[in-house]
Design an enzyme around this catalytic site. Structure first.
Site, mmCIF file in Angstrom:
data_model
loop_
_atom_site.group_PDB
_atom_site.id
_atom_site.type_symbol
_atom_site.label_atom_id
_atom_site.label_comp_id
_atom_site.label_asym_id
_atom_site.label_seq_id
_atom_site.Cartn_x
_atom_site.Cartn_y
_atom_site.Cartn_z
ATOM 1 N N ASP A 189 19.212 10.982 -33.433
ATOM 2 C CA ASP A 189 19.371 12.156 -32.571
ATOM 3 C C ASP A 189 19.605 13.404 -33.405
ATOM 4 O O ASP A 189 20.320 13.369 -34.412
ATOM 5 C CB ASP A 189 20.552 11.914 -31.622
ATOM 6 C CG ASP A 189 20.647 12.964 -30.535
ATOM 7 O OD1 ASP A 189 19.596 13.512 -30.145
ATOM 8 O OD2 ASP A 189 21.772 13.221 -30.052
ATOM 9 N N ASN B 117 20.634 12.246 -22.226
ATOM 10 C CA ASN B 117 21.508 11.956 -23.356
ATOM 11 C C ASN B 117 22.964 12.037 -22.922
ATOM 12 O O ASN B 117 23.365 13.012 -22.280
ATOM 13 C CB ASN B 117 21.261 12.950 -24.493
ATOM 14 C CG ASN B 117 20.009 12.637 -25.271
ATOM 15 O OD1 ASN B 117 19.159 11.877 -24.805
ATOM 16 N ND2 ASN B 117 19.874 13.214 -26.450
ATOM 17 N N VAL B 118 23.752 11.022 -23.285
ATOM 18 C CA VAL B 118 25.166 10.954 -22.909
ATOM 19 C C VAL B 118 25.996 10.764 -24.167
ATOM 20 O O VAL B 118 25.756 9.838 -24.942
ATOM 21 C CB VAL B 118 25.418 9.786 -21.928
ATOM 22 C CG1 VAL B 118 26.890 9.723 -21.547
ATOM 23 C CG2 VAL B 118 24.556 9.933 -20.689
#
Length: 1043
Positions: free
Chosen positions: A849, A998-999
């Site tokens: 990421d 996204n978390v």
């Protein structure tokens, strides 16, 4: 340790000697244990999940239909189960019945043994880990050795049972001690078995008289049980046949045990080289289809190259006179006229080509023969026919081809040497009017690991530590095919075997790697000599890679041009080949594997039809069912088909159609127990089963329209295409993975324009049928009106939480690592995430990421599925250039790429962007950006932020998101900063095309709260893992609620 005299049941005061005993698991070991108990006078009841197993029992033993029934009124219950998963399931069931005493006779980890003790003890059930050694023979004779772990009182209560089944037993300590001792035993057994196999191989290689040698060794330091056992078996049988015989103590049983041994050793910092070698031997045996054979067969496997690397090292180098593969391919492509006819005995032969036609009929082939395409395929499907029908069909096709006057025809068949040879080759030549054609035998299929060296044809297994086991074809499961079985792996000997020593094929030449790698001229000379010498009927060729086959094709074509007179006198050349020869003869350039965008399916579920019964297919089917929770498995029982075909078809088609109607996928598969006792090697039963499968598929597509169809197995894929879908013509798009072609179905079919994947039964790794790429999962989610969750993790606990949460939700998920996480955990954390993903129960992907430095991306491409290449700090032009370069490199490695347009405000992992520096995504530049970068997904900025929102309903710019969706076309959209969003916001985003959220913040908050409670480190870590897993499960279900 208690003295043995205190453990004898009849000497323990107050204990009954005759008990009621339940035995759960009635396989090779359980059957013998039950018989020994009954012989000792105990009342025995048995249960096995496979009811057929309990049919083989003495009348003194009672069979029951459940775990509960086996435990009812039992004084003791014995477990004899194949693996830990089965043991866990049974322990959970028997706790409801609460028998007073349980003995687990299986080999297990120490951890599971201790867990089982604790679980059973909490329910008031005494439990002993009591693994046994001595094999099925010892179980039947009551002479096992039993390694006991648990309470002394429980051991005393078990003494009457132990007296009946064991010659030696001892309590070795508390819970888990027995399990640990059994692992020691298995380490020694493996080392002794491997040493015995190597010693016997050496003895046989030196010409020693085993009958004289073995008694001497039995009295020397070399003595061991495994040497005595294996030696006796090799003396009492033809050693070459042992690889084809099933053992009551098969090698596959050792695979599980040795994995437990190696895990236990690794956990204690130990390296066990002898165990490692034994484990490699077992894996190699499984790869060659000999997992069911005995250790006594292993010496036969040791006297030849056993890996692809060994084959390559033994091969001569290419001479300087050999052009590159690219140059050879280009020259052959320029000669690819007229179009080459390929008569395919099943549809899997298109596994090396693309851009060519497939026809299911052969009336009027003039158009195909005059086509500017390099080749065309005719679906003869003769492998599904008996020999007489196959001969008639090939002769008919030959007559149709004769009108065009070809001199070179391919009879494409199986790369593992199955099929009607030489009957259909001779019939095809007869139909063509050829008097005495030269037959080129070239079964290589390099993409599927089928290679030939020194005249021996090999099947390469799955990679192990950078190499692939190489098994002679005659020793694989394919050689045991009831219809097309054979014994010989050397091609010239295989020709003699299949032709039954016919004088017509008495002169078969071998074209070696030495000749091939000497250059095209050497190969041309060999083929010219063969064409001129009509006593030569067949030439068998070597080949380890594409360049070898390109040299062969070049030399053959040159020889045919130089010796036209001899060629015409013979009639022509028939190439009996697998896929690689077709690609070489046509100069077919390689093409990258097809992605989802090339197949362009509609949204919705798909239909998978599995008819192949090979071990490889069964392993792939098991992995598909394990990993793909979104797929309904529909079994077509072969026994039911033979008894009531209509009923079986009706039930299966209704279940599969219901799954598709609910937006799920369906996998229709035949039961895995092979039935071939029809007097025709299984062809008659196979035809009936295929007819039923085709009927199921036809009825399914009448009721529903699957987004795609996958057919597993050569005969299955032909019949589903032609009979179920009405295919008469299709275009080959290319390959999905190595050896697995995809077609675009013709307009006349019942699914016009649909994608049809032809998956050979003997091709692929265990996970190939289940594999889905990360971007395919995103597209699939979008098509279903859902989204995937991507969760940032920093520790092993976080990765475990994602795996557990995804498994609980039965949903796919993404484990994401920010560069900051890699700085903390390094390659070890990434490797742990990869291993968890590979072993996950549902599709689980690993992603990087917010990578701003290519140096943080490129070294890890082999370990990840997806990468977020963050060029958002640049202006648009530089972002395009930077992202395009990264995307090209990543996609070449099979890794999907996500880019970002705009820049999110907020702070995360040391990345801080002030609100004044944030930029919203401009819809006007999206289309051009995507076209120039060719990324797979786009992260958007529409008011979303990293970190916490002020409210659960932030003011996102929905109009902007809708405009971005319109500009992005089919490219999946990603929303970063999804922590804390309400279901309303989530659903609205999904309706606008967002299919990845996204978390991060919510996961971190859950972990911090769990750790804040304090306590022991492991307890705190488990609390944090459970808390994060709960967040993952809840978010995945929210993202799956759709729009």
């Amino acid at each position: 340790m208690l003295p043995r005299r205190l453990l004898r049941g009849h000497r323990v005061v107050g204990r009954r000697r005759h008990l009621q005993v339940g035995v759960i698991g009635h396989g090779n070991m359980g059957r013998g244990v039950a018989a020994s108990l009954a012989r000792a006078g105990h009342d025995v009841v048995v249960y096995d999940a496979d009811g057929a197993q309990t049919l083989r029992r003495p009348s003194t033993i009672t069979a029951v239909d459940s775990v509960a029934a086996a435990c009812r009124r039992a004084d003791a219950v014995l477990l004899s189960l194949p693996h830990e998963a089965a043991e866990r399931a049974v322990v959970a069931d028997l706790l409801e019945a609460r028998p007073p005493l349980v003995l687990n006779l299986g080999t297990s980890s120490v951890g599971w043994a201790r867990e089982a003790h604790e679980t059973c003890g909490g329910a008031g059930v005494a439990y002993l880990d009591a693994p046994v050694s001595g094999g099925p023979e010892g179980a039947a004779a009551g002479s096992l050795a039993v390694f006991l772990g648990g309470d002394e009182a429980a051991v005393r209560r078990a003494a009457p049972v132990l007296d009946a089944i064991a010659a030696r037993f001892a309590r070795l300590g508390p819970a888990g001690a027995g399990a640990g001792a059994k692992l020691v035993n298995q380490a020694l057994v493996a080392a002794n078995a491997q040493g015995a196999a190597e010693g016997l191989a050496l003895a046989e290689g030196l010409g020693c008289d085993l009958e004289q040698l073995l008694p001497l060794l039995d009295g020397a330091w070399a003595a061991s049980t495994m040497l005595t056992r294996s030696g006796a078996r090799r003396l009492g049988a033809d050693p070459a046949q042992l690889a084809f015989e099933s053992s009551a103590a098969p090698l596959r049983n050792f695979a599980k045990d040795l994995a437990l041994v190696r895990d236990a050793a690794a956990g204690r910092g130990l390296d066990l080289p002898a165990v490692r070698v034994a484990a490699e031997t077992v894996a190699a045996a499984a790869a060659r289809g000999a997992a069911d054979c005995d250790w006594a067969a292993v010496p036969s496997f040791l006297a030849r190259p056993t890996t692809a690397n060994e084959l390559a090292r033994a091969a001569p180098p290419f001479s300087d006179a050999v052009p590159t593969a690219e140059a050879l391919r280009a020259a052959l492509a320029a000669q690819a006229s007229p179009s080459l006819p390929v008569v395919d005995d099943d549809p899997t032969g298109t596994q090396t080509v693309h851009g060519v036609a497939v026809r299911a009929d052969w009336a009027d082939l003039s158009g195909e023969l005059r086509s500017d395409k390099s080749c065309f395929y005719l679906l003869a499907n003769t492998r599904a026919l008996d020999e007489a029908a196959a001969v008639a069909r090939n002769r008919e096709i030959g007559r149709e081809l004769r009108r065009g006057g070809p001199r070179l025809v391919v009879s494409r068949s199986d790369s593992t040497l199955r099929g009607h040879f030489p009957a259909e080759v001779d019939a095809l030549a007869d139909g063509l009017g050829w008097r005495r054609p030269l037959v080129l035998v070239a079964p290589q299929f390099f993409g599927g690991g089928r290679v030939t060296a020194d005249g021996v044809h090999y099947v390469l297994g799955a990679p192990v530590d950078g190499d692939r086991p190489a098994t002679p074809a005659g020793e694989t499961e394919f050689a045991r095919d009831r219809a097309f079985g054979y014994r010989r792996s050397r091609l010239a000997e295989w020709v003699a075997e299949k032709t039954r020593g016919s004088a017509d094929y008495a002169h078969t030449w071998h074209l070696s790697l030495h000749a091939i790698r000497g250059g095209v001229r050497a190969v041309q000379d060999a083929f010219e000599a063969a064409l001129l010498d009509e006593t030569v009927r067949a030439v068998c060729v070597d080949g380890l890679e594409d360049r070898d086959m390109l040299v062969v094709a070049s030399g053959l074509k040159a020889a045919m041009a130089a010796q036209r007179g001899a060629l015409h006198a013979r009639g022509g050349v028939v190439v009996r080949s697998a896929g690689s020869a077709v690609a070489a003869l046509t100069g077919m350039p390689p093409k990258p594997f097809l992605g989802r965008e090339a197949l362009s399916p509609s949204s919705g579920g798909g239909l998978v039809v599995v008819g192949s019964y090979t071990q490889k297919t069964s392993a792939q089917l098991a992995e598909l069912r394990r990993r793909c929770g979104w797929l309904d498995a529909v079994e077509v029982d072969v026994g039911e088909v033979l008894a009531d075909a209509e009923g079986a078809v009706a039930r299966a088609s209704a279940a599969a159609a219901a799954a598709l109607g609910a937006g799920r996928s369906a996998c229709v598969f035949t039961s895995r127990r092979v039935q071939q006792d029809d007097g025709s090697g299984g062809l008659v039963i196979g035809a009936k089963v295929n007819e039923a499968l085709c009927a199921v598929a036809a009825r399914v597509v009448e009721r529903a329209t699957p987004a795609f169809v996958v057919a597993k197995g050569g005969i299955t894929s032909n019949d589903v295409a032609v009979k179920s879908l009405g295919v008469r013509r299709a275009d080959v798009l290319g390959q999905v993975v190595a050896g697995v072609p995809a077609w675009r179905l013709g307009r006349e079919s019942r699914l016009p324009g649909a994608s049809y994947v032809v998956f050979p039964g003997n091709v692929g790794d265990a996970d190939d049928l289940a594999n889905m790429t990360c971007v395919e999962a995103l597209v699939d989610a979008r098509g279903r009106g859902r989204a995937l969750g991507a969760f940032n993790v920093y520790t092993l606990e976080g990765a475990l939480a994602v795996a557990r949460g995804a498994a609980a939700a039965r949903r796919a998920a993404i484990v994401q690592l920010h560069p900051a996480a890699l700085d903390h955990g390094g390659p070890a954390l990434l490797a742990a995430c990869r291993r968890l993903a590979d072993a996950a129960e549902v599709p689980l992907f690993v992603a990087l990421d917010h990578c701003e430095d290519p140096g943080r991306i490129y070294p890890h491409l082999e370990a990840v599925d997806h990468v977020m290449a963050d060029g958002s700090r640049f202006d648009v032009g530089e972002n395009e250039r930077w992202t395009a370069a990264v995307a090209a490199r990543a996609r070449a490695a099979g890794v999907s790429v996500e880019a970002e347009l705009g820049r999110l405000a907020g702070e995360e992992d040391g990345l801080s962007v002030d609100e004044r520096d944030a930029r919203m995504t401009d819809p006007a530049i999206v289309a051009a950006f995507l076209a120039r970068t060719r990324v797979d997904a786009l992260a958007v900025t529409v008011g979303n932020v990293h970190g916490a929102y002020a409210s659960r309903d932030p003011d996102l710019d929905w109009a902007r998101l809708d405009a971005v969706r319109a500009a992005a076309g089919d490219v999946p959209l990603v929303l970063h900063g999804a922590s804390g969003l309400s279901q309303r916001v989530i659903s609205r985003a999904i309706s606008a095309g967002v299919c990845k959220f996204n978390v991060n913040t919510e996961l971190r908050a859950a972990a911090r709260a769990a750790y804040a409670e304090g306590g022991d480190v492991l307890a705190a870590a488990e609390r944090a893992t459970s808390a994060m897993a709960g967040v993952v499960e809840a978010k995945l279900l929210a993202f799956d609620a759709g729009s």
